[in-house]
Design a protein around this motif. Structure first.
Motif, PDB file in Angstrom:
ATOM      1  N   TYR A 165       0.806  -1.222   0.000  1.00 58.48           N
ATOM      2  CA  TYR A 165       0.000   0.000   0.000  1.00 58.48           C
ATOM      3  C   TYR A 165       0.841   1.274   0.000  1.00 58.48           C
ATOM      4  O   TYR A 165       0.553   2.212  -0.714  1.00 58.48           O
ATOM      5  N   ASP A 166       1.860   1.322   0.825  1.00 60.11           N
ATOM      6  CA  ASP A 166       2.619   2.559   0.986  1.00 60.11           C
ATOM      7  C   ASP A 166       3.934   2.586   0.211  1.00 60.11           C
ATOM      8  O   ASP A 166       4.712   3.518   0.340  1.00 60.11           O
ATOM      9  N   GLY A 167       4.197   1.555  -0.580  1.00 62.23           N
ATOM     10  CA  GLY A 167       5.446   1.486  -1.313  1.00 62.23           C
ATOM     11  C   GLY A 167       6.632   1.102  -0.443  1.00 62.23           C
ATOM     12  O   GLY A 167       7.768   1.076  -0.898  1.00 62.23           O
ATOM     13  N   LYS A 168       6.381   0.801   0.809  1.00 62.54           N
ATOM     14  CA  LYS A 168       7.435   0.411   1.751  1.00 62.54           C
ATOM     15  C   LYS A 168       7.247  -1.020   2.239  1.00 62.54           C
ATOM     16  O   LYS A 168       7.887  -1.442   3.183  1.00 62.54           O
ATOM     17  N   GLY A 169       6.324  -1.733   1.609  1.00 60.54           N
ATOM     18  CA  GLY A 169       6.093  -3.127   1.967  1.00 60.54           C
ATOM     19  C   GLY A 169       5.011  -3.351   3.005  1.00 60.54           C
ATOM     20  O   GLY A 169       4.751  -4.484   3.383  1.00 60.54           O
ATOM     21  N   PHE A 170       4.374  -2.279   3.465  1.00 60.56           N
ATOM     22  CA  PHE A 170       3.316  -2.451   4.461  1.00 60.56           C
ATOM     23  C   PHE A 170       1.989  -2.755   3.778  1.00 60.56           C
ATOM     24  O   PHE A 170       1.589  -2.071   2.839  1.00 60.56           O
ATOM     25  N   HIS A 171       1.333  -3.778   4.267  1.00 60.32           N
ATOM     26  CA  HIS A 171       0.014  -4.148   3.759  1.00 60.32           C
ATOM     27  C   HIS A 171      -0.991  -3.114   4.244  1.00 60.32           C
ATOM     28  O   HIS A 171      -0.894  -2.594   5.359  1.00 60.32           O
ATOM     29  N   PHE A 172      -1.965  -2.806   3.424  1.00 60.60           N
ATOM     30  CA  PHE A 172      -3.008  -1.840   3.753  1.00 60.60           C
ATOM     31  C   PHE A 172      -3.655  -2.153   5.096  1.00 60.60           C
ATOM     32  O   PHE A 172      -3.985  -1.253   5.870  1.00 60.60           O
ATOM     33  N   MET A 173      -3.849  -3.423   5.400  1.00 63.06           N
ATOM     34  CA  MET A 173      -4.534  -3.807   6.629  1.00 63.06           C
ATOM     35  C   MET A 173      -3.748  -3.418   7.879  1.00 63.06           C
ATOM     36  O   MET A 173      -4.313  -3.314   8.962  1.00 63.06           O
ATOM     37  N   THR A 174      -2.459  -3.179   7.755  1.00 62.24           N
ATOM     38  CA  THR A 174      -1.664  -2.685   8.876  1.00 62.24           C
ATOM     39  C   THR A 174      -2.242  -1.363   9.366  1.00 62.24           C
ATOM     40  O   THR A 174      -2.360  -1.120  10.565  1.00 62.24           O
ATOM     41  N   TYR A 175      -2.634  -0.512   8.434  1.00 64.79           N
ATOM     42  CA  TYR A 175      -3.200   0.795   8.774  1.00 64.79           C
ATOM     43  C   TYR A 175      -4.608   0.664   9.342  1.00 64.79           C
ATOM     44  O   TYR A 175      -4.971   1.383  10.274  1.00 64.79           O
ATOM     45  N   VAL A 176      -5.384  -0.244   8.785  1.00 65.06           N
ATOM     46  CA  VAL A 176      -6.744  -0.467   9.300  1.00 65.06           C
ATOM     47  C   VAL A 176      -6.663  -0.984  10.735  1.00 65.06           C
ATOM     48  O   VAL A 176      -7.385  -0.510  11.621  1.00 65.06           O
ATOM     49  N   GLN A 177      -5.749  -1.918  10.991  1.00 65.31           N
ATOM     50  CA  GLN A 177      -5.617  -2.457  12.340  1.00 65.31           C
ATOM     51  C   GLN A 177      -5.116  -1.394  13.316  1.00 65.31           C
ATOM     52  O   GLN A 177      -5.550  -1.352  14.470  1.00 65.31           O
ATOM     53  N   ALA A 178      -4.228  -0.512  12.863  1.00 67.34           N
ATOM     54  CA  ALA A 178      -3.768   0.587  13.721  1.00 67.34           C
ATOM     55  C   ALA A 178      -4.930   1.510  14.070  1.00 67.34           C
ATOM     56  O   ALA A 178      -5.050   1.989  15.206  1.00 67.34           O
TER      57      ALA A 178
END
Length: 112
Positions: free
Chosen positions: A55-68
């Protein structure tokens, strides 16, 4: 083509209620596979849109942000990543299904 599950509008409405009732962390546990409600999982709900992977071009899955976001709302902090949370809901809340959300609501009726 709309690939949103038929029950997505109901799931999204219930998710909004649960998160507003300080049950965001419980929703986060379902998404991470650490909830007793995961035995109600439908394999098709684990299909995330293609743009979620990096999602962020740094390897973080979009769901990381949703869970945060879910964790921050559960702890009373200012909601983190509200735009990502809203996008997830607009996408039909992939990764969670109506049966899981209904089970969580049934277990926590006093919160709603």
């Amino acid at each position: 083509m709309n690939t949103m599950p038929v029950d997505a509008p109901n799931t999204v409405a219930l998710l909004r209620e649960l998160v507003a009732s300080a049950l965001g962390n419980e929703v986060r546990l379902i998404l991470s596979g650490a909830s007793s409600h995961n035995d109600l999982d439908d394999e098709s709900s684990e299909c995330y849109p293609a743009g979620y992977a990096d999602y962020d071009g740094k390897g973080f899955h979009f769901m990381t942000y949703v869970q945060a976001h879910l964790e921050s709302t559960a702890t009373g902090r200012s909601p983190a990543y509200p735009e990502e949370f809203e996008r997830w809901l607009a996408d039909g809340a992939p990764g969670i299904n109506l049966a899981q959300v209904l089970a969580l609501k049934a277990r926590s009726p006093s919160a709603l």
